[in-house]
Design a protein around this motif. Sequence first.
Motif, PDB file in Angstrom:
ATOM      1  N   LEU A 184      -9.986   0.287  -3.788  1.00  0.00           N
ATOM      2  CA  LEU A 184      -9.646  -0.014  -5.175  1.00  0.00           C
ATOM      3  C   LEU A 184     -10.908  -0.218  -6.005  1.00  0.00           C
ATOM      4  CD1 LEU A 184      -6.631  -2.460  -4.628  1.00  0.00           C
ATOM      5  CD2 LEU A 184      -6.529  -0.054  -5.319  1.00  0.00           C
ATOM      6  N   ARG A 185     -11.894  -0.903  -5.440  1.00  0.00           N
ATOM      7  CA  ARG A 185     -13.158  -1.100  -6.175  1.00  0.00           C
ATOM      8  C   ARG A 185     -13.840   0.230  -6.441  1.00  0.00           C
ATOM      9  NH1 ARG A 185     -13.739  -5.498  -2.535  1.00  0.00           N
ATOM     10  NH2 ARG A 185     -15.131  -4.240  -1.226  1.00  0.00           N
ATOM     11  N   ARG A 186     -13.684   1.156  -5.535  1.00  0.00           N
ATOM     12  CA  ARG A 186     -14.307   2.467  -5.723  1.00  0.00           C
ATOM     13  C   ARG A 186     -13.603   3.294  -6.793  1.00  0.00           C
ATOM     14  NH1 ARG A 186     -15.441   6.710  -0.747  1.00  0.00           N
ATOM     15  NH2 ARG A 186     -16.096   8.477  -2.046  1.00  0.00           N
ATOM     16  N   GLY A 187     -12.359   2.974  -7.101  1.00  0.00           N
ATOM     17  CA  GLY A 187     -11.659   3.655  -8.180  1.00  0.00           C
ATOM     18  C   GLY A 187     -10.471   4.492  -7.769  1.00  0.00           C
ATOM     19  N   PHE A 188     -10.075   4.458  -6.500  1.00  0.00           N
ATOM     20  CA  PHE A 188      -8.921   5.243  -6.067  1.00  0.00           C
ATOM     21  C   PHE A 188      -7.635   4.697  -6.674  1.00  0.00           C
ATOM     22  CE2 PHE A 188     -11.837   6.423  -2.595  1.00  0.00           C
ATOM     23  CZ  PHE A 188     -11.642   7.799  -2.579  1.00  0.00           C
ATOM     24  N   ARG A 189      -6.772   5.618  -7.102  1.00  0.00           N
ATOM     25  CA  ARG A 189      -5.454   5.261  -7.631  1.00  0.00           C
ATOM     26  C   ARG A 189      -4.339   5.677  -6.681  1.00  0.00           C
ATOM     27  NH1 ARG A 189      -5.905   4.781 -13.266  1.00  0.00           N
ATOM     28  NH2 ARG A 189      -7.991   3.994 -13.746  1.00  0.00           N
ATOM     29  N   ALA A 190      -4.701   6.221  -5.533  1.00  0.00           N
ATOM     30  CA  ALA A 190      -3.728   6.626  -4.514  1.00  0.00           C
ATOM     31  C   ALA A 190      -4.365   6.419  -3.150  1.00  0.00           C
ATOM     32  CB  ALA A 190      -3.304   8.082  -4.706  1.00  0.00           C
ATOM     33  N   ILE A 191      -3.573   5.916  -2.173  1.00  0.00           N
ATOM     34  CA  ILE A 191      -4.109   5.527  -0.869  1.00  0.00           C
ATOM     35  C   ILE A 191      -3.105   5.924   0.209  1.00  0.00           C
ATOM     36  CG2 ILE A 191      -4.870   3.591   0.562  1.00  0.00           C
ATOM     37  CD1 ILE A 191      -5.583   2.120  -2.058  1.00  0.00           C
ATOM     38  N   LYS A 192      -3.629   6.464   1.322  1.00  0.00           N
ATOM     39  CA  LYS A 192      -2.771   6.890   2.435  1.00  0.00           C
ATOM     40  C   LYS A 192      -3.246   6.256   3.737  1.00  0.00           C
ATOM     41  CE  LYS A 192      -3.076  10.865   4.549  1.00  0.00           C
ATOM     42  NZ  LYS A 192      -3.165  12.350   4.727  1.00  0.00           N
ATOM     43  N   PRO A 193      -2.703   5.078   4.109  1.00  0.00           N
ATOM     44  CA  PRO A 193      -3.053   4.472   5.390  1.00  0.00           C
ATOM     45  C   PRO A 193      -2.350   5.159   6.552  1.00  0.00           C
ATOM     46  CG  PRO A 193      -1.398   3.150   4.294  1.00  0.00           C
ATOM     47  CD  PRO A 193      -1.781   4.252   3.333  1.00  0.00           C
ATOM     48  N   ARG A 194      -2.852   4.893   7.763  1.00  0.00           N
ATOM     49  CA  ARG A 194      -2.183   5.364   8.969  1.00  0.00           C
ATOM     50  C   ARG A 194      -1.109   4.366   9.371  1.00  0.00           C
ATOM     51  NH1 ARG A 194      -5.193   8.710   6.741  1.00  0.00           N
ATOM     52  NH2 ARG A 194      -6.066  10.416   7.966  1.00  0.00           N
ATOM     53  N   ALA A 195      -0.062   4.860  10.009  1.00  0.00           N
ATOM     54  CA  ALA A 195       1.068   4.033  10.417  1.00  0.00           C
ATOM     55  C   ALA A 195       1.572   4.517  11.766  1.00  0.00           C
ATOM     56  CB  ALA A 195       2.178   4.081   9.367  1.00  0.00           C
ATOM     57  N   GLY A 196       2.491   3.749  12.352  1.00  0.00           N
ATOM     58  CA  GLY A 196       3.088   4.138  13.616  1.00  0.00           C
ATOM     59  C   GLY A 196       2.944   3.114  14.713  1.00  0.00           C
ATOM     60  N   ALA A 197       2.591   1.860  14.363  1.00  0.00           N
ATOM     61  CA  ALA A 197       2.483   0.806  15.370  1.00  0.00           C
ATOM     62  C   ALA A 197       3.853   0.349  15.852  1.00  0.00           C
ATOM     63  CB  ALA A 197       1.701  -0.380  14.815  1.00  0.00           C
ATOM     64  N   GLY A 198       4.886   0.650  15.082  1.00  0.00           N
ATOM     65  CA  GLY A 198       6.248   0.225  15.398  1.00  0.00           C
ATOM     66  C   GLY A 198       6.981  -0.028  14.097  1.00  0.00           C
ATOM     67  N   PRO A 199       8.292   0.206  14.058  1.00  0.00           N
ATOM     68  CA  PRO A 199       9.024   0.080  12.797  1.00  0.00           C
ATOM     69  C   PRO A 199       8.837  -1.261  12.092  1.00  0.00           C
ATOM     70  CG  PRO A 199      10.370   1.193  14.417  1.00  0.00           C
ATOM     71  CD  PRO A 199       9.138   0.731  15.145  1.00  0.00           C
ATOM     72  N   ALA A 200       8.967  -2.377  12.796  1.00  0.00           N
ATOM     73  CA  ALA A 200       8.835  -3.677  12.152  1.00  0.00           C
ATOM     74  C   ALA A 200       7.430  -3.882  11.597  1.00  0.00           C
ATOM     75  CB  ALA A 200       9.199  -4.793  13.134  1.00  0.00           C
ATOM     76  N   ALA A 201       6.409  -3.552  12.406  1.00  0.00           N
ATOM     77  CA  ALA A 201       5.031  -3.701  11.948  1.00  0.00           C
ATOM     78  C   ALA A 201       4.736  -2.757  10.786  1.00  0.00           C
ATOM     79  CB  ALA A 201       4.071  -3.446  13.099  1.00  0.00           C
TER      80      ALA A 201
END
Length: 382
Positions: free
Chosen positions: A157-174
């Motif tokens: 966010l400090r760098r200026g991004f307005r869109a972010i795509k994290p990795r997922a898949g640790a488990g549905p609840a997490a």
Amino acid sequence: MGTIAAIRGHHVGFAPATALGNAAGFIRRRDFLLLEIEADDGTIGWGEVGASPWAAAALIRHGFARQVIGQPAAAHGRIFEALLAQRGYDQRGVSMMAISAIDMALHDVAARRQGVSVAALRGGALRNRVPAYASGPFMLEGPDPYAGFPRDIDAYLRRGFRAIKPRAGAGPAADGAMAEALRRQVGPDVALMVDFNRGVTARAGLASAQLMAPAGLLWIEEPTVPEDLPGYRMVAQTSPIGIAGGEALGSLAAFRELLETGAVSVVQPDLSVCGGYSGYARVAALCAAWDLPVMPHVFGTLVNFHASLQAAALTPSRRGGAAMPYPFLECDVSGNPLLTMLGEVPLDADGMVRLPEGPGAGFDLRAEQLSPWLVESWSVAA
């Protein structure tokens, strides 16, 4: 008119400072083939292979180079067709990756010889800047794979991004808890997507999607392996979030099969897999027939990044639910020196990347600058 005089391959790689975790595992080493094609007037163009660099290099050195060297430097379309005809049984795999690097480099050569950008060479850019999204954060080893996400997101966010795509898949609840925490952190105006990296089953991806839906995600990416077309269809029929995919597909037929499922909302060909600029243009035309947004997937060196920026500038806009229309441009924020060797990717005040003004793909790279990461080089000449 000028002809192609030489092809040189540079195998480069590095170990990330921290292993890059996703649902499929941890990336501890990143290797690439950077392909350098030279015309007889000294003009240089660059291409890239990221998925299978050593196998693609063997195909180029011992086969495809004969179809390229001695050909007119501007004949990228004719050479592309000739290479497609040489694939034999390998219609969708390493052959397409090798062709992708050659096509990228040939376009770069042709555009530089004319003193224009690749976008101009292919008919003219539709925009001079493209919205960028941060491709990260990545999962950590240990009991809490998402522990580092708040710190990394703040940096994006400090760098200026307005869109972010994290990795997922640790488990549905997490996954659900992670997505909702990120939405609280970034607020309502930053676009969020998640990437499963083909690392979960279709039903696990669906379960996570249902729990992440309150976070208002634009898409879930690769919720299962690309060969599981019934799985894609099943997830799409019941997921409240749109699906993105296509980065691992090499042939036009493979994209046709994916689109026929009706499962994808965003199509993501990778120029280093699908056939370079020529292959991307064919996929984009196919997507237009389905009225689907298409945007480049890119997670490699500065070569594929700049090629993808040129391709994104040529891609028609589609509204996909975000404040800004598609296409977006993926930006590796994992600490990749082969992306940033000529400087960090600059974002403007709107979180966009501007199209370079220089010729070709818009960057000035010399082979000697690769020396800190060089593993091996080779050359084929007339």
